[in-house]
Scaffold this motif. Structure first.
Motif, mmCIF file in Angstrom:
data_model
loop_
_atom_site.group_PDB
_atom_site.id
_atom_site.type_symbol
_atom_site.label_atom_id
_atom_site.label_comp_id
_atom_site.label_asym_id
_atom_site.label_seq_id
_atom_site.Cartn_x
_atom_site.Cartn_y
_atom_site.Cartn_z
ATOM 1 N N ASP A 90 6.521 0.598 11.709
ATOM 2 C CA ASP A 90 5.160 0.585 11.158
ATOM 3 C C ASP A 90 5.093 -0.181 9.840
ATOM 4 N N ILE A 91 6.250 -0.359 9.207
ATOM 5 C CA ILE A 91 6.290 -1.002 7.889
ATOM 6 C C ILE A 91 6.652 -2.477 8.047
ATOM 7 N N ASN A 92 5.782 -3.334 7.532
ATOM 8 C CA ASN A 92 6.044 -4.773 7.600
ATOM 9 C C ASN A 92 7.115 -5.169 6.582
ATOM 10 N N LYS A 93 6.943 -4.709 5.350
ATOM 11 C CA LYS A 93 7.940 -4.964 4.305
ATOM 12 C C LYS A 93 7.799 -3.926 3.198
ATOM 13 N N ALA A 94 8.882 -3.714 2.484
ATOM 14 C CA ALA A 94 8.892 -2.759 1.366
ATOM 15 C C ALA A 94 9.877 -3.272 0.323
ATOM 16 N N PHE A 95 9.445 -3.294 -0.924
ATOM 17 C CA PHE A 95 10.317 -3.774 -1.996
ATOM 18 C C PHE A 95 9.842 -3.195 -3.330
ATOM 19 N N ARG A 96 10.752 -3.162 -4.290
ATOM 20 C CA ARG A 96 10.429 -2.640 -5.613
ATOM 21 C C ARG A 96 9.728 -3.723 -6.427
ATOM 22 N N ILE A 97 8.809 -3.279 -7.288
ATOM 23 C CA ILE A 97 8.050 -4.223 -8.112
ATOM 24 C C ILE A 97 8.234 -3.867 -9.593
ATOM 25 N N LYS A 99 9.710 -4.942 -13.695
ATOM 26 C CA LYS A 99 10.983 -5.292 -14.322
ATOM 27 C C LYS A 99 11.976 -4.139 -14.216
ATOM 28 N N VAL A 100 13.233 -4.496 -14.142
ATOM 29 C CA VAL A 100 14.291 -3.487 -14.077
ATOM 30 C C VAL A 100 14.374 -2.767 -15.424
ATOM 31 N N LYS A 101 14.285 -1.438 -15.381
ATOM 32 C CA LYS A 101 14.370 -0.640 -16.598
ATOM 33 C C LYS A 101 15.005 0.701 -16.261
ATOM 34 N N GLU A 102 15.021 1.586 -17.241
ATOM 35 C CA GLU A 102 15.682 2.882 -17.045
ATOM 36 C C GLU A 102 15.001 3.690 -15.954
ATOM 37 N N LYS A 103 13.678 3.740 -15.972
ATOM 38 C CA LYS A 103 12.956 4.499 -14.958
ATOM 39 C C LYS A 103 12.941 3.733 -13.646
ATOM 40 N N ALA A 104 12.839 4.484 -12.555
ATOM 41 C CA ALA A 104 12.817 3.854 -11.234
ATOM 42 C C ALA A 104 11.534 3.036 -11.061
ATOM 43 N N ARG A 105 11.702 1.824 -10.561
ATOM 44 C CA ARG A 105 10.538 0.973 -10.319
ATOM 45 C C ARG A 105 9.770 1.461 -9.097
ATOM 46 N N PRO A 106 8.445 1.298 -9.089
ATOM 47 C CA PRO A 106 7.664 1.695 -7.909
ATOM 48 C C PRO A 106 7.974 0.797 -6.714
ATOM 49 N N ILE A 107 7.642 1.282 -5.535
ATOM 50 C CA ILE A 107 7.900 0.542 -4.297
ATOM 51 C C ILE A 107 6.569 0.148 -3.669
ATOM 52 N N LEU A 108 6.409 -1.126 -3.399
ATOM 53 C CA LEU A 108 5.227 -1.609 -2.692
ATOM 54 C C LEU A 108 5.549 -1.679 -1.209
ATOM 55 N N ILE A 109 4.735 -1.021 -0.405
ATOM 56 C CA ILE A 109 4.941 -1.084 1.051
ATOM 57 C C ILE A 109 3.730 -1.751 1.701
ATOM 58 N N ASN A 110 4.013 -2.630 2.614
ATOM 59 C CA ASN A 110 2.977 -3.327 3.364
ATOM 60 C C ASN A 110 3.063 -2.873 4.816
ATOM 61 N N MET A 111 2.015 -2.164 5.274
ATOM 62 C CA MET A 111 2.008 -1.639 6.637
ATOM 63 C C MET A 111 1.461 -2.687 7.599
ATOM 64 N N LEU A 112 1.862 -2.581 8.828
ATOM 65 C CA LEU A 112 1.369 -3.510 9.840
ATOM 66 C C LEU A 112 -0.094 -3.250 10.170
ATOM 67 N N ASN A 113 -0.525 -1.991 10.007
ATOM 68 C CA ASN A 113 -1.904 -1.624 10.316
ATOM 69 C C ASN A 113 -2.551 -0.926 9.127
ATOM 70 N N ALA A 114 -3.827 -1.251 8.879
ATOM 71 C CA ALA A 114 -4.544 -0.637 7.767
ATOM 72 C C ALA A 114 -4.749 0.857 7.998
ATOM 73 N N TRP A 115 -4.962 1.275 9.260
ATOM 74 C CA TRP A 115 -5.210 2.691 9.535
ATOM 75 C C TRP A 115 -3.984 3.538 9.225
ATOM 76 N N LYS A 116 -2.798 2.964 9.381
ATOM 77 C CA LYS A 116 -1.570 3.696 9.043
ATOM 78 C C LYS A 116 -1.463 3.838 7.514
ATOM 79 N N ARG A 117 -1.845 2.807 6.786
ATOM 80 C CA ARG A 117 -1.878 2.902 5.328
ATOM 81 C C ARG A 117 -2.843 3.987 4.893
#
Length: 215
Positions: A90-97, A99-117
């Protein structure tokens, strides 16, 4: 001589102004045309940007380490374990966005379908306490939403149901509690015969509960 000088001056002034108007008119019309074209292009850019982010959402709270981790597998497993059925396919791509820092960077996920998002966003309360999800908005939209927050609070203080949708403030009449209280107050006061006779004729109300404010 004074009269002739005044007449001559007026005629020369009118002639000069007319020539200036004749030269400025096409420039003004061209500027208006270009302004309209720029506005149309801006609207197209906004629509394209919205379409690009339509299937996106941003997840916060996932720990980050130096080890190689398959982000798609990690996200799909966490969501599924939380009761939101999401498969890796269901996930087209997922990656962190960011700058690298002490706290965990958020993850952007791109779903194949808008209804799943949308399903993920609807069930965000099922996620673990340390993980939350937000929509992926552009910088411009985020700034507008920030500007709308004071108006949102003001409308809610008035007892209205209000929320921010994309870059607009939506207000839907009064809150249910306020409506119920008003109904109770009205039903508590007994009506006399004179009140009934003098009551104004009932008029069909237009459904105008929804209002939108732009900044």
């Amino acid at each position: 001589m004074d009269k002739q000088t005044t007449t001559l001056t007026d005629s020369i002034t009118k002639a000069v102004l007319k020539k200036m108007d004749d030269k400025l008119t096409p420039i003004i019309e061209e500027n208006l045309f270009l302004k309209n074209e720029v506005e149309k292009l801006n609207e197209k850019v906004k629509r394209l940007e919205f379409g690009k982010k339509e299937n996106n959402s941003i997840l916060y709270g996932f720990e980050e380490s130096n080890e190689h981790i398959n982000i798609v597998e990690m996200v799909s497993k966490t969501l599924s374990d939380s009761g939101i059925e999401v498969h890796k396919t269901d996930i087209n791509k997922a990656f962190r966005i960011g700058k690298v820092k002490e706290k965990a960077r958020p993850i952007l996920i791109n779903m194949l379908n808008a209804w799943k998002r949308d399903e993920i966003l609807r069930n965000k309360k099922k996620l673990p306490k340390n993980i939350y999800v937000k929509e992926d908005f552009s910088k411009e939209v985020l700034e507008r939403r920030k500007e709308l927050i004071p108006h949102l609070k003001e409308e809610r203080k008035k007892g209205r149901i209000a929320y921010i949708k994309y870059d607009k403030l939506v207000v839907e009449g009064e809150a249910s509690g306020m409506r119920d209280k008003r109904k109770r107050d009205q039903s508590a006061s007994p009506k006399t015969k004179n009140d009934t006779e003098n009551a104004p004729t009932k008029v069909n109300k237009i459904n105008a509960f929804e209002k939108m404010y732009r900044i």
